[in-house]
Design a protein around this motif. Structure first.
Motif, PDB file in Angstrom:
ATOM      1  N   TRP A 126       0.867  -1.180   0.000  1.00  0.00           N
ATOM      2  CA  TRP A 126       0.000   0.000   0.000  1.00  0.00           C
ATOM      3  C   TRP A 126       0.903   1.229   0.000  1.00  0.00           C
ATOM      4  N   ARG A 127       1.152   1.733  -1.196  1.00  0.00           N
ATOM      5  CA  ARG A 127       2.114   2.823  -1.380  1.00  0.00           C
ATOM      6  C   ARG A 127       1.772   4.050  -0.535  1.00  0.00           C
ATOM      7  N   GLU A 128       0.494   4.350  -0.363  1.00  0.00           N
ATOM      8  CA  GLU A 128       0.090   5.562   0.347  1.00  0.00           C
ATOM      9  C   GLU A 128       0.510   5.563   1.824  1.00  0.00           C
TER      10      GLU A 128
END
Length: 184
Positions: A126-128
């Motif tokens: 989950w890059r965010e």
């Protein structure tokens, strides 16, 4: 009679995917938890200049995690009620594979014999929310590779993976509770 290991619940996935935040929220809600062994090993070896660091000696790091996870599993079995684990013993086999190292027989044997509930929750990359810190030096690409390694490792040891939604911690807690109540 249900299997005693049904109350041992693993949450796995790559680094920076929100596993520890979920574990901390479950603990705040009154659930028993076992923290990730890897972070404790890293902190201890950084404090004394030890070699048991993943970027110094990955095989030693794996052995130290195994020792901690063996203790944690035994302690969880000795207590009553549900216990949530931030990673399980199969994670060590996945880590070694990710590093291109062989999985020693004793590690594979531990992953086969020391069981958890068949349903394992996996946090996707989950890059965010992904961040690095003094203990988490992996980049996002390695987080993605770790996730893939776990999706291959856990089923090999007889586990069913349930992917956590990329959602708030509260929503993830509800998802886990709902899934556990629904799967018996």
């Amino acid at each position: 009679m249900p299997d005693e290991t049904d109350r041992l619940i693993v949450i796995t996935g790559g680094p920076g995917a929100g596993k520890t935040s979920l574990i901390e929220a479950l603990a705040a809600g009154g659930h028993a938890v076992r923290p990730e062994a890897g972070r404790a090993v890293i902190r201890a070896h950084q404090a004394v200049g030890g070699r048991g660091l993943p970027w110094v000696d990955p095989a030693l790091f794996a052995e130290l995690m195994l020792a901690a996870d063996l203790r944690g599993h035994a302690e969880a079995l000795a207590r009553r009620g549900t216990v949530f684990f931030d990673r399980g013993i199969p994670d060590i086999a996945g880590y070694l594979t990710l590093c291109g190292l062989p999985v020693p027989d004793h590690v594979a044997r531990a992953a086969r014999r020391l069981r958890y509930r068949r349903t394992v929750f996996i946090a996707p990359p989950w890059r965010e929310i992904f961040t690095q810190d003094a203990e988490r030096k992996q980049d996002f690409a390695e987080a993605e590779r770790t996730y893939v390694a776990m999706t291959e490792t856990y089923p090999r040891y007889g586990y069913e993976l349930v992917e956590l939604p990329c959602a708030s911690v509260a929503e993830r807690v509800s998802f886990v509770r709902d899934r556990l109540l629904g799967s018996g």
